[in-house]
Design a protein around this motif. Structure first.
Motif, mmCIF file in Angstrom:
data_model
loop_
_atom_site.group_PDB
_atom_site.id
_atom_site.type_symbol
_atom_site.label_atom_id
_atom_site.label_comp_id
_atom_site.label_asym_id
_atom_site.label_seq_id
_atom_site.Cartn_x
_atom_site.Cartn_y
_atom_site.Cartn_z
ATOM 1 N N GLU A 45 0.835 -1.200 0.000
ATOM 2 C CA GLU A 45 0.000 0.000 0.000
ATOM 3 C C GLU A 45 0.875 1.257 0.000
ATOM 4 O O GLU A 45 0.601 2.219 -0.716
ATOM 5 C CB GLU A 45 -0.926 0.008 1.206
ATOM 6 N N GLN A 46 1.920 1.256 0.816
ATOM 7 C CA GLN A 46 2.833 2.400 0.855
ATOM 8 C C GLN A 46 3.519 2.578 -0.491
ATOM 9 O O GLN A 46 3.683 3.707 -0.965
ATOM 10 C CB GLN A 46 3.894 2.215 1.942
ATOM 11 N N LEU A 47 3.905 1.487 -1.109
ATOM 12 C CA LEU A 47 4.566 1.550 -2.409
ATOM 13 C C LEU A 47 3.640 2.156 -3.457
ATOM 14 O O LEU A 47 4.053 3.023 -4.228
ATOM 15 C CB LEU A 47 5.027 0.155 -2.843
ATOM 16 N N LEU A 48 2.389 1.713 -3.479
ATOM 17 C CA LEU A 48 1.436 2.255 -4.441
ATOM 18 C C LEU A 48 1.217 3.746 -4.214
ATOM 19 O O LEU A 48 1.146 4.525 -5.170
ATOM 20 C CB LEU A 48 0.105 1.502 -4.343
ATOM 21 N N SER A 49 1.135 4.142 -2.958
ATOM 22 C CA SER A 49 0.951 5.556 -2.636
ATOM 23 C C SER A 49 2.156 6.376 -3.089
ATOM 24 O O SER A 49 2.007 7.449 -3.686
ATOM 25 C CB SER A 49 0.743 5.716 -1.126
ATOM 26 N N LEU A 50 3.346 5.874 -2.829
ATOM 27 C CA LEU A 50 4.563 6.585 -3.228
ATOM 28 C C LEU A 50 4.714 6.638 -4.746
ATOM 29 O O LEU A 50 5.170 7.647 -5.297
ATOM 30 C CB LEU A 50 5.789 5.933 -2.589
ATOM 31 N N GLU A 51 4.317 5.568 -5.425
ATOM 32 C CA GLU A 51 4.389 5.578 -6.888
ATOM 33 C C GLU A 51 3.413 6.590 -7.479
ATOM 34 O O GLU A 51 3.737 7.287 -8.440
ATOM 35 C CB GLU A 51 4.116 4.181 -7.449
ATOM 36 N N ALA A 52 2.215 6.687 -6.895
ATOM 37 C CA ALA A 52 1.240 7.677 -7.367
ATOM 38 C C ALA A 52 1.777 9.086 -7.126
ATOM 39 O O ALA A 52 1.652 9.968 -7.994
ATOM 40 C CB ALA A 52 -0.096 7.480 -6.662
ATOM 41 N N ASN A 53 2.387 9.288 -5.977
ATOM 42 C CA ASN A 53 2.982 10.589 -5.657
ATOM 43 C C ASN A 53 4.120 10.905 -6.625
ATOM 44 O O ASN A 53 4.242 12.036 -7.102
ATOM 45 C CB ASN A 53 3.484 10.579 -4.211
ATOM 46 N N ARG A 54 4.930 9.909 -6.925
ATOM 47 C CA ARG A 54 6.030 10.096 -7.860
ATOM 48 C C ARG A 54 5.511 10.470 -9.247
ATOM 49 O O ARG A 54 6.036 11.374 -9.904
ATOM 50 C CB ARG A 54 6.875 8.827 -7.957
ATOM 51 N N ASP A 55 4.442 9.795 -9.690
ATOM 52 C CA ASP A 55 3.872 10.093 -10.999
ATOM 53 C C ASP A 55 3.325 11.510 -11.051
ATOM 54 O O ASP A 55 3.497 12.221 -12.046
ATOM 55 C CB ASP A 55 2.769 9.088 -11.345
ATOM 56 N N ALA A 56 2.663 11.944 -9.969
ATOM 57 C CA ALA A 56 2.129 13.305 -9.918
ATOM 58 C C ALA A 56 3.278 14.317 -9.952
ATOM 59 O O ALA A 56 3.192 15.349 -10.643
ATOM 60 C CB ALA A 56 1.292 13.494 -8.659
ATOM 61 N N MET A 57 4.344 14.041 -9.223
ATOM 62 C CA MET A 57 5.498 14.945 -9.211
ATOM 63 C C MET A 57 6.177 14.985 -10.580
ATOM 64 O O MET A 57 6.635 16.041 -11.031
ATOM 65 C CB MET A 57 6.516 14.515 -8.149
ATOM 66 N N HIS A 58 6.227 13.853 -11.247
ATOM 67 C CA HIS A 58 6.831 13.803 -12.578
ATOM 68 C C HIS A 58 6.010 14.638 -13.565
ATOM 69 O O HIS A 58 6.577 15.374 -14.379
ATOM 70 C CB HIS A 58 6.925 12.354 -13.067
#
Length: 98
Positions: A45-58
């Motif tokens: 769950e943390q990984l998915l959240s961080l990946e979504a955050n990373r995509d938004a930042m990208h």
């Protein structure tokens, strides 16, 4: 006869101790497996959240890079200065609309 009964009693006692140890080890193993599964789910769950955050930042980075590219264009800067600051070139007149 008495000696064989005491041997049988000792054997039963050893079997009970082994059975208790096997059940105890099995319980510990099941507890460990379940605990690790829960930790894995939480980490996923943390990984998915961080990946979504990373995509938004990208995506935000790409937008900012596009704005920087536009700011290097003299035509865009001229339009921006006219629109936001009310600046005009010599000989031009700004038209205001209501």
């Amino acid at each position: 006869m008495v000696q064989s009964k005491s041997i049988q009693a000792a054997t039963k006692r050893r079997l009970k101790i082994w059975l208790f140890l096997i059940v105890l080890f099995g319980g510990w193993a099941v507890y460990t497996v379940i605990n690790q599964m829960i930790q894995k789910d939480n980490l996923n769950e943390q990984l998915l959240s961080l990946e979504a955050n990373r995509d938004a930042m990208h995506q935000q980075l790409q937008e900012l890079e596009n704005k920087v590219m536009l700011l290097n264009d003299p035509e865009y800067l001229s339009q921006l200065a006219t629109k936001e600051q009310g600046m005009v070139k010599e000989g031009e007149q700004q038209i205001f609309s209501e």
